[in-house]
Design an enzyme around this catalytic site. Structure first.
Site, PDB file in Angstrom:
ATOM      1  N   PRO A 100      -3.834   5.389   0.207  1.00 19.41           N
ATOM      2  CA  PRO A 100      -2.956   4.470  -0.637  1.00 19.41           C
ATOM      3  C   PRO A 100      -3.283   3.723  -1.920  1.00 19.41           C
ATOM      4  CG  PRO A 100      -4.069   3.363   1.309  1.00 19.41           C
ATOM      5  CD  PRO A 100      -4.727   4.755   1.197  1.00 19.41           C
ATOM      6  N   LYS A 101      -2.276   3.575  -2.822  1.00 14.50           N
ATOM      7  CA  LYS A 101      -2.481   2.683  -3.913  1.00 14.50           C
ATOM      8  C   LYS A 101      -1.681   1.174  -3.714  1.00 14.50           C
ATOM      9  CE  LYS A 101      -2.758   6.838  -6.558  1.00 14.50           C
ATOM     10  NZ  LYS A 101      -2.370   7.383  -7.967  1.00 14.50           N
ATOM     11  N   TYR A 155       0.988  -1.232  -0.133  1.00 12.67           N
ATOM     12  CA  TYR A 155       0.001  -0.031   0.041  1.00 12.67           C
ATOM     13  C   TYR A 155       0.977   1.161  -0.062  1.00 12.67           C
ATOM     14  CZ  TYR A 155      -3.429  -3.455   1.253  1.00 12.67           C
ATOM     15  OH  TYR A 155      -4.221  -4.543   1.340  1.00 12.67           O
ATOM     16  N   TYR A 156       1.065   1.932  -1.322  1.00 16.85           N
ATOM     17  CA  TYR A 156       1.914   3.009  -1.148  1.00 16.85           C
ATOM     18  C   TYR A 156       0.852   4.309  -0.925  1.00 16.85           C
ATOM     19  CZ  TYR A 156       5.181   0.368  -3.510  1.00 16.85           C
ATOM     20  OH  TYR A 156       6.138  -0.632  -3.597  1.00 16.85           O
ATOM     21  N   PHE A 157       1.583   5.207   0.137  1.00 16.37           N
ATOM     22  CA  PHE A 157       1.027   6.509   0.480  1.00 16.37           C
ATOM     23  C   PHE A 157       1.770   7.531  -0.183  1.00 16.37           C
ATOM     24  CE2 PHE A 157      -0.355   3.365   3.482  1.00 16.37           C
ATOM     25  CZ  PHE A 157      -1.610   3.855   3.981  1.00 16.37           C
TER      26      PHE A 157
END
Length: 171
Positions: A99-100, A33-35
């Protein structure tokens, strides 16, 4: 700590070579999960902040800007955290943007001090990553060794992929 990493799309021939030459360690399911930072765009600064969930553990990782044009080598700091949801809440409370997600199954191989990952990334297919850990004085030497190894596995140096899985999914 510097994570020295080269990555490329994986062919069946290269996958067979890895399985024949390296020691299989484990297979893990990972969801990253990228923030994004509230005041600067990590896409522009080439940084990353992620929470990684595996079969059994959760990690919070910061990655600095890439150090060269050929690889994904960069400064990295990672800590194991006990609770994914609480960590996500903290980042959200600090105004980090939604997140992505990147999902993959990772096979881990090892030989000497080199790790080889075969990643099957949802929406992208299979990739190989060759990774070594270095300090600042070892960086160039270990990068050279990673590139030599990937060439020995039959991958042309011109076919190295510098973009992250998130960047590839977004394009």
């Amino acid at each position: 700590m510097i994570e020295v990493e080269v990555k490329a799309k994986l062919s069946n021939k290269t996958e067979r070579k890895v399985k024949n030459k390296f020691n299989f360690k484990k297979e893990i399911k990972q969801t990253d999960y990228y923030f994004n930072h509230p005041n600067r765009d990590f896409k522009k600064t080439d940084e990353a902040l992620r929470i990684r969930k595996t079969n059994t553990d959760t990690y919070l990782t910061y990655k600095g800007s890439k150090l060269d044009e050929k690889s994904k080598s960069r400064e990295e700091y990672e800590i194991k955290v006990s609770d994914f949801e609480e960590t996500k809440k903290i980042l959200t409370k600090l105004s980090f943007r939604k997140p992505k997600e990147v999902k993959k199954t990772r096979q881990v191989y090892e030989k000497d001090s080199t790790k080889i990952y075969i990643d099957n990334v949802k929406g992208l297919g299979k990739f190989i990553e060759v990774e070594k850990i270095a300090n600042e004085t070892e960086y160039k030497n270990k990068l050279h060794k990673c590139i030599k190894l990937i060439k020995d596995l039959g991958i042309d140096e011109n076919n190295l992929e510098k973009r992250s899985y998130l960047e590839l999914l977004e394009n």
